[in-house]
Design a protein around this motif. Structure first.
Motif, short mmCIF file in Angstrom:
data_model
loop_
_atom_site.label_atom_id
_atom_site.label_comp_id
_atom_site.label_asym_id
_atom_site.label_seq_id
_atom_site.Cartn_x
_atom_site.Cartn_y
_atom_site.Cartn_z
N GLY A 23 112.02 65.29 -18.03
CA GLY A 23 111.77 66.51 -18.79
C GLY A 23 110.38 66.54 -19.40
O GLY A 23 109.81 67.62 -19.59
N ALA A 24 109.81 65.38 -19.72
CA ALA A 24 108.55 65.39 -20.46
C ALA A 24 107.53 64.35 -19.97
O ALA A 24 106.45 64.70 -19.50
CB ALA A 24 108.85 65.17 -21.95
N ASP A 150 115.09 71.76 -24.50
CA ASP A 150 115.71 71.76 -25.83
C ASP A 150 114.69 72.01 -26.94
O ASP A 150 115.06 72.25 -28.09
CB ASP A 150 116.47 70.44 -26.08
CG ASP A 150 115.56 69.22 -25.96
OD1 ASP A 150 114.47 69.33 -25.39
OD2 ASP A 150 115.95 68.15 -26.45
#
Ligand code: ADP
Ligand code: TRP
Length: 327
Positions: A23-24, A150
């Protein structure tokens, strides 16, 4: 010409997992390596204090996250790597932004609600968490912020606050935009309706898990009773999650994976995936072990970044204060 600025942070709260990576962190490395951005990556140690910790644990988590950054390929020569708590301007700007943030906006934050922040006993840091995050970002005039999905709600607040400040006191901040990867939300292996998180250990693969641990967790991943390897988020969330992870790590497209695994059973896909993950992170595991042997080296890499971030942010906060009329 000045390159566009890119800022992101990760909390030092324990080992990083596949969700954090896909995700990152994976994006941090590839964005850094394009040489198209002025990159700032930091350890969000102040944010991490909103969860229970002991001083000994915290110091260890900070060093470990710095080692993760270095082991995965973040390079202090190409990006500014620093610790949030070493830079006073983050807190100074957070206070200023606090005075401009309606309580109602913070109460709506999903992460705040999920972490039980609305209870009387919750610490106030959980409530103002997104304001400090906004300060982290706009302080450096970040144009881009690579995060998992998120964090989108928090990023929206950062945009709102930048806009609000600009319209009240004159153009001062850049409005940041999120940068998502192709896997902005990796799901838990055992409960594919929930996001992968270290708070659900059986469904969470840590980047430094041993091949045996990886194998055990992948083999136990929740699937379905259809026995066909095909991507369908609605009816086959477990298999679809495995295919998505496979695709992000191998670079193969999902339709090609469906062809590759056609006619095979779920355990063949799982064995393939567990080997892929183990091999993918082999170098990372080795690097991390080596790097952790030299704690002084880690600290000196961080202090160089701290120095640079302090200088840039001190200049910015000075301008901000002048705009407000603080003398
Ligand atoms: P965690 O959510 O595990 O506590 P952090 O809050 O420190 O970890 O998140 C660090 C980065 O990893 C953030 O950009 C976040 O959006 C991303 N991230 C966390 N979990 C996932 C996931 N399951 N899928 C994709 N990205 C994630
Ligand atoms: N809130 C982020 C998370 O939980 C961490 C974070 C703090 C961050 N400050 C930031 C991310 C600024 C991007 C930019 O993952």
């Amino acid at each position: 010409m000045q390159k566009p600025i890119l800022v992101s942070g990760i909390q030092p709260t324990g080992r990083l997992h596949l969700g954090n990576y896909l995700g990152a962190l994976k994006n941090f490395v590839s964005l850094q390596n394009t040489n198209k951005y002025e990159c700032f990556f930091f350890i969000a140690d102040l944010h991490s204090m909103t969860e229970e910790f002991t001083p000994k644990e915290k110091a260890k988590q900070i060093i470990e996250l710095a080692a993760d950054f270095l082991a995965v390929g973040l390079n202090p020569k190409k990006a500014t790597l620093f610790a949030q708590s070493a830079i006073p301007a983050h807190n100074e700007l957070a206070w200023i932004l606090n005075t401009m943030t309606p309580m109602g906006e913070l109460r709506r934050m999903t992460q705040f609600k999920d972490k039980g922040g609305d209870q009387e006993t919750a610490n106030v840091g959980l409530f103002t968490y997104p304001v400090l995050m906004a300060a982290d970002i706009i302080l450096y005039d970040a144009k881009f912020v690579p995060v998992g999905d998120d964090q989108l709600q928090h990023l929206e607040l950062a945009r709102t606050l930048a806009r609000k400040f600009n319209s009240k006191f004159g153009k001062t901040f850049t409005e940041p935009q999120p940068l998502l990867t192709q896997t902005p939300r990796v799901m838990s292996l055992d409960e594919p309706s929930k996001k992968m998180s270290k708070s659900r250990p059986p469904g969470c693969i840590f980047m430094d898990d041993s091949p045996e641990e990886i194998h055990k967790k992948v083999m136990r991943a929740t699937t379905d009773s259809e026995s066909v390897i095909r991507y369908d988020i609605q009816t086959k969330p477990g298999i679809s999650n495995l295919l998505r992870i496979y695709s992000s790590l191998s670079g193969e497209l999902i339709p090609d994976l469906e062809k590759k695994f056609a006619g095979m059973n779920y355990s063949e896909l799982k064995i393939g995936l567990s080997n892929l993950i183990s091999n993918y992170f082999a170098e990372f595991r080795k690097n991390k072990k080596e790097i952790l042997k030299n704690k002084k080296g880690i600290i000196s890499a961080l202090s160089a970044g701290n120095k640079k971030a302090s200088k840039i942010s001190a200049e910015k906060i000075k301008k901000v204060k002048t705009k407000i009329g603080l003398i």
